[in-house]
Scaffold this active site. Structure first.
Site, PDB file in Angstrom:
ATOM      1  N   LYS A   1      19.973   6.655  60.574  1.00 26.14           N
ATOM      2  CA  LYS A   1      21.557   6.514  60.266  1.00 26.14           C
ATOM      3  C   LYS A   1      22.068   6.478  61.982  1.00 26.14           C
ATOM      4  O   LYS A   1      22.684   5.749  62.271  1.00 26.14           O
ATOM      5  CB  LYS A   1      22.149   7.773  59.823  1.00 26.14           C
TER       6      LYS A   1
ATOM      7  N   GLY B   1      17.879  22.040  44.947  1.00 23.24           N
ATOM      8  CA  GLY B   1      18.142  20.829  44.776  1.00 23.24           C
ATOM      9  C   GLY B   1      18.492  20.040  46.019  1.00 23.24           C
ATOM     10  O   GLY B   1      18.961  18.858  46.050  1.00 23.24           O
TER      11      GLY B   1
END
Lengths: 433, 433
Positions: free
Chosen positions: B206, B188
Site C-alpha cells: 500500500k 477474525g
C-alpha cells in the site's frame, strides 16, 4: 503531450484567487505534466483596476468580467467571486461560450445549483465545485465518485471553521459567546460581519450541497433547517460537559423512512448539538473542519482538514482545474448532476433525535412528576432526569430518548405555559451517539 | 438513458466478490441511474465450480477465467482474486480485448503497476484501484484527482487493520504480541497465516501505491523499507506510554531534498513507530485505518474508516465501477498513470527521524558519559536521557533529535560492541510530532 495550451480565466483575485494564480504560475510545469498540456492564465477579472499583484502580468487584469467570459479562447473559468450575482450570470455566460467552470461558490450552488448543472449539461461542459464545501478536504469528489456505488445514509459534519473556533474557545476557556467571537475576530477567524458564519447560513449552504450529492436529490439552502450559535451560552457548554459532551455546530443530512408510508425521504439541518467526547467529531479543534459519512457498504468514514483559508481552498480549486483540463485533453466530461432519486425533503418537525432540556422550576414536591407527565403526554420518553435545588429554585435537566422535533417542540411549548416552570434555560439536540 | 447495458465480468467471488455481486444485483436500479445505462453481470469466474451463491444466476459462473476476459461483450472486468498470477495475465488479456479494469489487487499494483498502466494506455481503457488501499476510505481518488493541483509532501498512515488491532490490544490490555495476535485470529481480524499482515508486506504494498500516486513517481514494493510488528514487545508499548505515545505500524511516504545536492527525492517505509497521543493517528483504534496527508497548499488532511472487510472493499470497487461505466457512456477515460516526476527513491539509511533507544547497561559511574559520546561521535544529537538503576544493572532510555537512519544504525552497532552495554532492549522511531 499537447503543446497547445489550455486557457484559464480567473474571476476574482482576493484571498483564494490570488493563491490560485500564484500556484498556477509557480507550479506551471507540474500542472502541465499532470494535465498533459500547458495550462495558462488568460485573464483575471477584478473589481477595481490598478492594484498590483506580485508576480502576475499586469496585462492579464481586467475589470470587465463579462467580456472575459465571452472570449472564445477560454477553456476554463475559475469563479472565486462568491455571492449569487454577478457570479451566476458570468458562469452561465461562460458555459454558453463553451468554457467549463470550477467554482468555490457555495451560496450560489445551494441557491440555484440546478440552473448551473442544467447549463453544463446543455453546453456539454464540466461544472466542478470541490472548494465549495470544507476547503481543501476532498469531500465532493469522494461523495460524487468514490461512494457512487454505495448508499449514503448520513452525513454529519463540522463545516464552518469560525463557529468551531468560537465553540472550542467557549469550551476551553469558559468564555461566553461574545467574548469568544471577539477573540475569533481579533485572530482573523471571523469576518468583520460574521453573520453568515455565526447564524449558520454558511453551514446551511454546505449542508444543501452535501445532501444533494449524497442523496441524488435536489436540495436547496431553503430546504435546510438552520440555527446559529448566537444563543449558545456558557451554561450550555457546562451542561454538555456534565453529559461528557462538547457543543459543535453540525450540518446533518439524513436519509430516513416515513413511519406511516415507509417511503424514503431526506432531511438537512444545521444547529448546535451536544456530541459525546468519544465521537471523532468531538476532537475537532479550532478552525478545523471534519465530516463524518455513514454509508451502507462502506460503514463510517471521516474526512478531516482545514476548512477555509486561501491556500487550502486554492488546493481544492486546482484539483478541479487539473481534472477539468484532463477531461478537455481526453475529450471527455466528468460526472454531471445526479438528482434522479428526487426524494422528498422532510421538514424539521419530522427529524428524530435526542434532546437535552434544562428547566428552571419551582423547588417544591411534585414538580418532577408534573414535568415528566408533560413529556409523556407528547410521546417523548425520558432517558435521565437530574434535579438540582437551591434557594427555593430548582433546576431540572431532562435528557430524552429519540423523539420527533415536533413532539419535543410541543412539549416545550406546554412546559413554558406551566406556573411551576420559571423558564426554559436551554434546549439542545444530542447527536453522534 | 442508454438502454444497451454495460457488461461486467467478475473475477473472484470470495468475501469481496460476492459482496460486489450482491450490491450489483440488489442496487441495480440505482447503479443504472447513476451510470446512465444498465449495468449487468455478464460472468463470474471462480476457482471451483458447484458452489451455490444465494441470489446469483448459476449460469453466470465459470471456472474458465481466461475465456471470460476474452469475451468481446465485456465492458469492464472487476478483479478481486488477488496475488500476482493469474491476476496479471487476466487483467492484461482483458485490456487487450477492450475492457476497462477495476481491481483491489495491492500486491500486483505494488509489484508491477507500470505494466498494467502501460497496457491501459495502449488499449485506451481505464484502470481504477481505489479498493487496493484502505478498503472503503477514499484515498486513491483524492490523491490522484483532488490533490492533483497540489504538492504532496508526506503521507503517514495506518493502512493495515490486523496490525492496528494487535497493537491496540497490546496497548489496552498489556498483552504481549503472541497473545494479542491469538485474540485477533479468534475474532477474525487476522488470517490463519498472518504473515503478510504482521510482517508488514501488506502495508508495504500500500505504501508503494500511495507513494507512486502522491509523488508522480514509480515506486514498487521493493523500494519500500519494511519492518513488521513481530518484534514489538510489551516493554516497547510501556516505553511508548512513558513518552505519552502509542505504538502504531505506519506506512510513511515522504518527499525530501538531498542535503548535498538539493535534489528532490522520496522515501517509502513501513515500520512500528511511537506516535504522540495528541496526533490524530494515535486515536485510531481496533481494525480501523486512517491516513494523514500533508500537502503544500492543502495543509494537513486525514481520511479515516474501515480498512478492510467485504462490504467496505466492495463499496470502493463499486465506486470505481460507476466511474468507469460513466466514462464508457460519456466516451471518455479517467486519469491514467502520472509518473512524470521520476524522483529517485532513497534508501532507508537516508531517512531522517527521531529514535527511542532502550539500553541495558552496567550500573556504574561514567556509563552515561560513555554512551552519550558514542551518539555524539556519529552525529546523533540526544534530546533526553532517562536512567533507571536496580541491582547493579541499569536501564538507559535515550530519545534523540532528528538524525539519519544510517547514523542511528552505526551508533547502535557501536553500542552493542561496548562492554558496559549488556544489551539493546529496543529501538523505535518516533513519528508524527
Amino acid at each position: 503531450m499537447r503543446t497547445d495550451p489550455l486557457r484559464v480565466a480567473l474571476l476574482g483575485c482576493g484571498v483564494v484567487g490570488s493563491e490560485v494564480a500564484r500556484i498556477m504560475t509557480t507550479h506551471a510545469a507540474d500542472l502541465a505534466a499532470r494535465v498533459g498540456a500547458p495550462v495558462e492564465l488568460a485573464g483575471i477579472a477584478v473589481r477595481r483596476a490598478g492594484r498590483e499583484r506580485a508576480g502576475l502580468d499586469p496585462e492579464l487584469f481586467t475589470t470587465d468580467a463579462g467580456a472575459l467570459v465571452k472570449r472564445d479562447d477560454i477553456d476554463l473559468v475559475v469563479e472565486v467571486i462568491g455571492g449569487i450575482e454577478p457570479a451566476r450570470s458570468l458562469i452561465l455566460e461562460a458555459m454558453e461560450h463553451g468554457a467549463s467552470v470550477v467554482t468555490a461558490n457555495k451560496a450560489l450552488l445551494a441557491a440555484d445549483g440546478a440552473t448551473l448543472h442544467a447549463a453544463a449539461e446543455r453546453y456539454g461542459v464540466d461544472l466542478y465545485y470541490e472548494a465549495s464545501v470544507a476547503g481543501a478536504i476532498p469531500l465532493i469528489r469522494p461523495l460524487r465518485e468514490s461512494l457512487a456505488g454505495d448508499k449514503v445514509e448520513r452525513v454529519l459534519g463540522i463545516v464552518n471553521g469560525t463557529t468551531n473556533f468560537v465553540l472550542d474557545r467557549m469550551d476551553t476557556t469558559g468564555a461566553g459567546f461574545s467574548e469568544a467571537l471577539e477573540e475569533a475576530t481579533a485572530l482573523g477567524y471571523a469576518e468583520a460581519d460574521p453573520t453568515a458564519d455565526i447564524e449558520g447560513f454558511d453551514a446551511a449552504a454546505k449542508a444543501a450541497i452535501l445532501a444533494g450529492i449524497a442523496f441524488h436529490t435536489r436540495v436547496t439552502a431553503d430546504d435546510v433547517y438552520r440555527e446559529g450559535i448566537t444563543e449558545v451560552t456558557a451554561a450550555d457548554i457546562a451542561g454538555a460537559k456534565e453529559m461528557g459532551c462538547v457543543v459543535k455546530l453540525l450540518a446533518i443530512c439524513e436519509r430516513s423512512r416515513d413511519a406511516a408510508t415507509g417511503e424514503e425521504r431526506v432531511t438537512a439541518r444545521v444547529h448546535p448539538a451536544m456530541v459525546p467526547l468519544a465521537h471523532p467529531l468531538a476532537g475537532v479543534r479550532g478552525a478545523y473542519n471534519a465530516v463524518f459519512v455513514e454509508a451502507e457498504a462502506a460503514g463510517q468514514l471521516m474526512f478531516y482538514g482545514p476548512g477555509a483559508g486561501g491556500a487550502p481552498t486554492a488546493s481544492a480549486v486546482l484539483g478541479d482545474l487539473v481534472a477539468v483540463c484532463r477531461n478537455r485533453v481526453a475529450g471527455g466530461r466528468g460526472p454531471g448532476e445526479s438528482a434522479y432519486a428526487q426524494l422528498p425533503v422532510s421538514p424539521m418537525g419530522e427529524v428524530v433525535t435526542r434532546y437535552h432540556v434544562s428547566l428552571d422550576v419551582a423547588d417544591r414536591a411534585g414538580v418532577l412528576a408534573q414535568v415528566a407527565s408533560v413529556f409523556a403526554e407528547h410521546g417523548v420518553s425520558i432517558d435521565t432526569v437530574r434535579q438540582q435545588g437551591r434557594d427555593g429554585e430548582a433546576k431540572l435537566v431532562v435528557v430524552t430518548h429519540r423523539a420527533t422535533d415536533a413532539a419535543l417542540s410541543a412539549t416545550v411549548e406546554e412546559l413554558r405555559r406551566m406556573d411551576i416552570v420559571r423558564g426554559v434555560a436551554g434546549i439542545m439536540r444530542v447527536e453522534g451517539e
